[in-house]
Design a protein around this motif. Sequence first.
Motif, PDB file in Angstrom:
ATOM      1  N   GLY A  24       4.268 -42.610   0.924  1.00 11.34           N
ATOM      2  CA  GLY A  24       2.942 -43.164   1.122  1.00 11.34           C
ATOM      3  C   GLY A  24       2.171 -42.603   2.296  1.00 11.34           C
ATOM      4  O   GLY A  24       1.164 -43.193   2.707  1.00 11.34           O
ATOM      5  N   LYS A  25       2.596 -41.482   2.835  1.00 13.24           N
ATOM      6  CA  LYS A  25       1.916 -40.886   3.980  1.00 13.24           C
ATOM      7  C   LYS A  25       1.130 -39.655   3.534  1.00 13.24           C
ATOM      8  O   LYS A  25       1.358 -39.103   2.467  1.00 13.24           O
ATOM      9  CB  LYS A  25       2.939 -40.507   5.057  1.00 13.24           C
ATOM     10  N   ASP A  26       0.215 -39.246   4.384  1.00 15.72           N
ATOM     11  CA  ASP A  26      -0.596 -38.070   4.064  1.00 15.72           C
ATOM     12  C   ASP A  26       0.131 -36.782   4.412  1.00 15.72           C
ATOM     13  O   ASP A  26       0.897 -36.727   5.386  1.00 15.72           O
ATOM     14  CB  ASP A  26      -1.916 -38.121   4.848  1.00 15.72           C
ATOM     15  N   SER A  45       0.896 -27.348   8.285  1.00 12.75           N
ATOM     16  CA  SER A  45       2.210 -26.950   8.801  1.00 12.75           C
ATOM     17  C   SER A  45       2.309 -27.052  10.315  1.00 12.75           C
ATOM     18  O   SER A  45       3.322 -27.512  10.865  1.00 12.75           O
ATOM     19  CB  SER A  45       2.517 -25.506   8.370  1.00 12.75           C
ATOM     20  N   GLY A  46       1.252 -26.642  11.020  1.00 15.78           N
ATOM     21  CA  GLY A  46       1.295 -26.649  12.480  1.00 15.78           C
ATOM     22  C   GLY A  46       1.299 -28.031  13.085  1.00 15.78           C
ATOM     23  O   GLY A  46       1.580 -28.189  14.278  1.00 15.78           O
ATOM     24  N   LYS A  47       1.006 -29.055  12.275  1.00 11.36           N
ATOM     25  CA  LYS A  47       0.950 -30.422  12.795  1.00 11.36           C
ATOM     26  C   LYS A  47       2.157 -31.267  12.408  1.00 11.36           C
ATOM     27  O   LYS A  47       2.248 -32.441  12.788  1.00 11.36           O
ATOM     28  CB  LYS A  47      -0.338 -31.091  12.309  1.00 11.36           C
ATOM     29  N   LEU A  48       3.081 -30.701  11.667  1.00 16.00           N
ATOM     30  CA  LEU A  48       4.309 -31.429  11.334  1.00 16.00           C
ATOM     31  C   LEU A  48       5.188 -31.514  12.568  1.00 16.00           C
ATOM     32  O   LEU A  48       5.379 -30.532  13.293  1.00 16.00           O
ATOM     33  CB  LEU A  48       5.063 -30.715  10.202  1.00 16.00           C
ATOM     34  N   THR A  49       5.747 -32.682  12.804  1.00 18.18           N
ATOM     35  CA  THR A  49       6.611 -32.855  13.979  1.00 18.18           C
ATOM     36  C   THR A  49       8.031 -32.418  13.662  1.00 18.18           C
ATOM     37  O   THR A  49       8.433 -32.334  12.488  1.00 18.18           O
ATOM     38  CB  THR A  49       6.630 -34.328  14.424  1.00 18.18           C
ATOM     39  N   ALA A  50       8.794 -32.179  14.716  1.00 19.79           N
ATOM     40  CA  ALA A  50      10.195 -31.783  14.538  1.00 19.79           C
ATOM     41  C   ALA A  50      10.966 -32.891  13.836  1.00 19.79           C
ATOM     42  O   ALA A  50      11.839 -32.626  12.998  1.00 19.79           O
ATOM     43  CB  ALA A  50      10.819 -31.460  15.893  1.00 19.79           C
TER      44      ALA A  50
END
Length: 394
Positions: free
Chosen positions: A303-305, A309-314
Amino acid sequence: MIDELDVAFEEDAESGGSRRDPRARKSRGRSAIALFLTLLLFGVLGGGVYFGYTKVKSFFVAADYEGSGSTPVQVTIIKNSSLTEIGNELVEADVVKSTKAFLNAADAEPRSKNIQSGTYVLRKQMAAKQAVAQLLDPNTRISRGVTIPEGKTARQTYDLLAKATGIPVKDFEAAAKDPEALGVPDWWFKRTDGRPVAKTIEGFLFPSTYEFDPTANAQQILRTMVDQFLTVTGQLQFADNVPRNLGGIAPFEALVVASLAQAEAGVAADLPKVARVAYNRAYKNKIPLQFDVTTNYWLQLNGKDAKHSGKLTAAEMNDPKNPYNSEIVVGLPVGPINNPGKSALTGAMKPPTASWLFFVAVDKQGRSAFASTDAEHEKNKDKACANGIPLSDC
């Protein structure tokens, strides 16, 4: 005196003055009869010719109804139907009297080639000209085409279907819980790489433009999409060619790769190249794919947006609970991450021979550059940065 008159009469008759020759009277009689018989013969022949013409004409003049028809009736025109097939369908529904009448009316209307597939409200026993006009009137068309683009996830597909049909999303979600009930053969859910199998409808809802019957329910609609998937993969001989071309890899695994390529490739020409990278990393080099799209798919399932790629967290990329994790897990994900189109399926079935392990988008048109070594990949990233592509390394 009388004697003189008698003599005069006899002399006049002998001289041919007013005396009638009996043979002449007979000749004129025969001529009159011949003329009468000739006229009678021409009359008979003329009537025969007219009768024959009428009979012959009936063979060439198409049977047709008159007027605008009577009882309303729904008629469904299948996608890519020819005018002859449409005419046959209308005759079957008693909308027009003959296919030929419909074809004649269609030939007289240049727009007839624009008749679309769908379900129409027509009337029984219409003049063919009226039927053609009604088929070209958008107000008589009660079903609309639903286009499902390539690469949409099952959830995104349900949203599009719900908006087009008015059927709630939850109905599609309920129908999708059992893929085999929708027509997916059980052998599709087999792998040879030892990885788990996500037994979902994802990957089997073939992207295309559909005309659904207005009375169809969620299960029937999804079954139609599955049928189209099976038709296309059957035409490609996907199930036979994949293990033959790729050394025993299962069709399901190639379907997963097709979905990955569909999500990652920016242009159609790169679909088979991305597929090659996936195969090389998962099978030949046995290293994690590190395709960010698998992380985003898991986010969407929860259910998340999706994120750039550069904003995905580790934490998101390394989430051990994500069965689709390709950041730290070696091998292909547990299932497809979207519904790939024909080009992506073909690319996954027949990827080029190459040793590529990396790719990166290098221009704003979406084209990627492929590399076999880290050094080559770094040069490609520099090229991407120079072209204004927003990479985290720029």
